[in-house]
Scaffold this motif. Structure first.
Motif, mmCIF file in Angstrom:
data_model
loop_
_atom_site.group_PDB
_atom_site.id
_atom_site.type_symbol
_atom_site.label_atom_id
_atom_site.label_comp_id
_atom_site.label_asym_id
_atom_site.label_seq_id
_atom_site.Cartn_x
_atom_site.Cartn_y
_atom_site.Cartn_z
ATOM 1 N N UNK A 94 0.841 -1.206 0.208
ATOM 2 C CA UNK A 94 0.044 -0.003 0.094
ATOM 3 C C UNK A 94 0.975 1.314 -0.263
ATOM 4 N N UNK A 95 1.873 1.297 0.783
ATOM 5 C CA UNK A 95 2.716 2.509 0.899
ATOM 6 C C UNK A 95 3.562 2.608 -0.398
ATOM 7 N N UNK A 96 3.965 1.595 -1.081
ATOM 8 C CA UNK A 96 4.744 1.732 -2.406
ATOM 9 C C UNK A 96 3.955 2.234 -3.398
ATOM 10 N N UNK A 97 2.608 1.795 -3.521
ATOM 11 C CA UNK A 97 1.461 1.971 -4.435
ATOM 12 C C UNK A 97 1.175 3.457 -4.201
ATOM 13 N N UNK A 98 0.652 3.704 -3.074
ATOM 14 C CA UNK A 98 0.669 5.320 -2.851
ATOM 15 C C UNK A 98 1.594 6.198 -3.279
ATOM 16 N N UNK A 99 2.646 5.714 -3.008
ATOM 17 C CA UNK A 99 4.095 6.578 -3.438
ATOM 18 C C UNK A 99 4.138 6.779 -4.995
ATOM 19 N N UNK A 100 3.881 5.628 -5.653
ATOM 20 C CA UNK A 100 3.853 5.611 -7.058
ATOM 21 C C UNK A 100 2.640 6.314 -7.756
ATOM 22 N N UNK A 101 1.589 6.674 -6.860
ATOM 23 C CA UNK A 101 0.440 7.418 -7.365
ATOM 24 C C UNK A 101 -0.818 6.412 -7.875
ATOM 25 N N UNK A 102 -0.685 5.093 -7.621
ATOM 26 C CA UNK A 102 -1.577 4.229 -8.011
ATOM 27 C C UNK A 102 -2.795 3.756 -6.859
ATOM 28 N N UNK A 103 -2.469 4.452 -5.647
ATOM 29 C CA UNK A 103 -3.505 4.577 -4.726
ATOM 30 C C UNK A 103 -3.868 5.797 -4.483
ATOM 31 N N UNK A 104 -4.885 6.384 -4.365
ATOM 32 C CA UNK A 104 -5.202 7.918 -4.124
ATOM 33 C C UNK A 104 -5.600 8.286 -2.914
ATOM 34 N N UNK A 105 -6.358 7.643 -2.177
ATOM 35 C CA UNK A 105 -6.573 7.822 -0.757
ATOM 36 C C UNK A 105 -6.298 6.672 0.151
ATOM 37 N N UNK A 106 -5.696 7.047 1.556
ATOM 38 C CA UNK A 106 -5.376 6.201 2.311
ATOM 39 C C UNK A 106 -6.188 6.325 3.523
ATOM 40 N N UNK A 107 -6.989 5.448 4.224
ATOM 41 C CA UNK A 107 -7.838 5.638 5.414
ATOM 42 C C UNK A 107 -6.850 5.080 6.561
ATOM 43 N N UNK A 108 -6.168 5.622 7.404
ATOM 44 C CA UNK A 108 -5.177 5.160 8.486
ATOM 45 C C UNK A 108 -5.529 5.576 9.761
ATOM 46 N N UNK A 109 -4.882 4.477 10.895
ATOM 47 C CA UNK A 109 -4.642 5.028 12.209
ATOM 48 C C UNK A 109 -3.404 5.695 12.267
ATOM 49 N N UNK A 110 -2.915 6.241 13.247
ATOM 50 C CA UNK A 110 -1.493 7.059 13.420
ATOM 51 C C UNK A 110 -0.347 6.172 12.802
ATOM 52 N N UNK A 111 -0.483 5.116 12.435
ATOM 53 C CA UNK A 111 0.567 4.169 11.765
ATOM 54 C C UNK A 111 1.337 4.870 10.738
ATOM 55 N N UNK A 112 0.811 5.688 10.115
ATOM 56 C CA UNK A 112 1.423 6.534 9.028
ATOM 57 C C UNK A 112 2.004 7.914 9.341
#
Length: 555
Positions: A94-112
């Motif tokens: 998830x982190x890598x694909x978000x960094x590449x722009x292939x995931x637009x929104x991440x809903x997260x707890x404070x882990x990020x």
């Protein structure tokens, strides 16, 4: 439409990315699903990549859990959730694909919230309150808010960013503004102020030989950030002295030896270190405002005391255990040893050791017993009462809730080694795959530590039991599968299939035709087993590819 969902959809329309911070894992998953529902397939920028990410996260665990399927479904819309309940491979993807722009929104707890630099244009804080046990929902620290807000507009990705906090009403809006926009971040405190950390640090300094006597120890701590914050060196010395006495009582360091030249000449008998500590403590507590008395207290410890770690103490330090945990493990180990000597080994069960390691600082946070589960886990306690290696605390003591939570945590481990799946554990106990892995790693470490301390103390009778239990915890299998698990490529699922097919030993594997093995575990693994056992390997027949996972099951 919910304000959080609106802001997320608006971010996507701007061709930007966002992180939505939620107060809990359940909230992160629900919010991600609410956003995904509002996105049509035509809005997905890369259908092929979305499907690839979906399939990957669904197949990390075999079989996939409900959580895996939920994640896989929303990934088809380029939306994800992220929390400690996910497996490490899922989080990394998830982190890598978000960094590449292939995931637009991440809903997260404070882990990020800390340590990651991601292409985030907008941070949306859905709630700035967190559940804090008996005190209910409380506002998070200002420093935590600043960490979350700081994910937006990272200079390597954006020229600026936006951090938006959602308020439910005008009163909450004013509170957020005063507390987080105008507020100052909290003070940072030294971790040496936490007693478990200080215990580990003192033992480490002594066992490594960096510190050889009390004078060096006090000089060392007087130069720390902790001493700077504490301000009162005389009282700080007493805290360190208390740790030294504890380590002596636990036999992790040798008894202090008074060697000052003045004492040798005068041939004065030195008092017991415990009485020194008691005298000093009484002097300090009698008048906190009297600096003279504090100086007198610290002067009691002016004699130089040689400090040497015992063999047991050095091993505790090498294992990175809190000395208190090590002392508790040794106490329970000695109780188990007495049972073995008295030939009452029938009382020793896997639950004995699993509960003992569960009731430690290193295993926290423990699985919490919900109000509706009280009767269930009271029954579990009663069923295993004779197996406990520690006494049950008083029901009204502050330790009792943690003790009962250790019963639930031990029951989770017991279910795991009796081959419950991740999905069953999630449904029955509310523990997610990522949490399962963390708990298993901690259990492996603590069981290994138990074994190592047993070696130092020469408690050979416990070796075999601990080795088997550690292997079962690591692989999640019943004892009957341990023989088959020695074979490369055989995990808990394949071992169970072989056992159910009547192949229960290595000799059975040798005596079974490769084609019969292939019918149970597949051609490649069957061929591998025959090769491992030095037998003739039959050519693998080429046929239609099987096992392709369909994404339709996530609909």
């Amino acid at each position: 439409m919910d304000s959080t969902v609106q802001l997320a959809l608006q971010t996507i329309k701007q061709k930007k990315q966002a992180i939505v911070f939620c107060s809990s894992r359940a909230s992160a998953e629900k919010t991600a699903e609410e956003i995904a529902v509002k996105i049509s397939s035509s809005q997905v920028s890369s259908y092929e990549l979305a499907q690839e990410n979906s399939l990957f996260c669904a197949s990390v665990l075999s079989p996939p859990t409900k959580q895996c399927k939920r994640l896989a479904k929303i990934l088809q819309k380029e939306i994800a959730f992220h929390h400690s309940g996910l497996s490490s491979k899922q989080k990394e993807r998830i982190e890598n694909e978000f960094r590449s722009g292939n995931i637009k929104i991440i809903c997260a707890t404070p882990t990020l919230a800390i340590g990651l630099s991601l292409p985030v244009f907008r941070v949306i804080c859905k709630s700035l309150k967190r559940f804090s046990g008996r005190f209910g929902m409380n506002w998070i620290p200002t420093l935590e808010y600043l960490q979350m807000a700081g994910r937006a507009g990272r200079p390597e990705y954006e020229s600026f960013g936006e951090a938006i906090a959602i308020a439910r009403n005008e009163g909450e809006k004013e509170e957020i503004y005063q507390r987080y926009i105008c507020g100052e971040p909290e003070e940072i405190y030294s971790k040496l102020n936490v007693e478990p950390v200080l215990r580990m640090y003192v033992l480490s300094l002594i066992s490594s030989g960096v510190i050889k006597d009390t004078i060096q120890l006090k000089e060392f701590f007087s130069q720390t950030f902790w001493a700077h914050q504490f301000g009162d060196l005389a009282e700080l010395e007493i805290i360190v002295e208390k740790i030294i006495i504890l380590l002596q009582n636990w036999n992790f360091i040798n008894k202090v030896v008074f060697e000052t030249e003045q004492n040798i000449k005068s041939n004065i008998k030195q008092p017991d270190p415990t009485s020194l500590f008691t005298s000093a403590l009484s002097l300090v507590s009698s008048s906190k405002s009297n600096k003279k008395k504090k100086l007198q207290a610290s002067s009691i410890f002016r004699s130089e005391l040689n400090l040497r770690a015992t063999t047991l103490g050095r091993r505790v330090s090498e294992l990175y255990l809190d000395p208190l945990t090590a002392s508790e493990i040794i106490e329970r180990m000695e109780y188990a040893q007495n049972l073995l000597k008295k030939n009452i080994s029938s009382n020793l069960t896997p639950f004995s050791f699993l509960q003992a390691i569960s009731n430690t600082i290193e295993m926290q946070p423990l699985l919490r017993i919900k109000s509706k589960e009280q009767d269930q886990y009271t029954a579990v306690l009663l069923d295993n009462y004779d197996s406990l290696l520690q006494s049950e605390p008083d029901v009204f003591s502050v330790d009792y809730p943690d003790f009962m939570n250790s019963i639930k945590t031990a029951h989770f481990f017991l279910e795991w080694i009796n081959e419950s799946t991740e999905d069953q554990l999630f449904n029955n106990m509310g523990i997610r795959p990522g949490e399962i892995r963390v708990k298993l790693e901690n259990a492996d470490w603590l069981l290994y530590s138990w074994y190592e301390l047993a070696r130092v103390l020469n408690y050979k009778e416990q070796f075999s039991f601990l080795q088997k239990l550690r292997y079962r915890v690591k692989n999640g299998v019943k004892e009957e599968l341990l023989v088959l698990m020695k074979l490369k490529g055989i995990g808990r699922n394949r071992a169970r299939k072989l056992f159910a097919g009547g192949i229960k030993t290595i000799q059975h594997v040798k005596n079974t035709n490769q084609s019969d093995l292939a019918a149970i575990i597949g051609q490649k693994i069957a061929a591998s087993l025959k090769d491992q056992l030095g037998q003739k390997v039959e050519p693998i027949k080429k046929g239609k590819r099987t096992g392709q996972m369909s994404l339709n099951k996530f609909e």
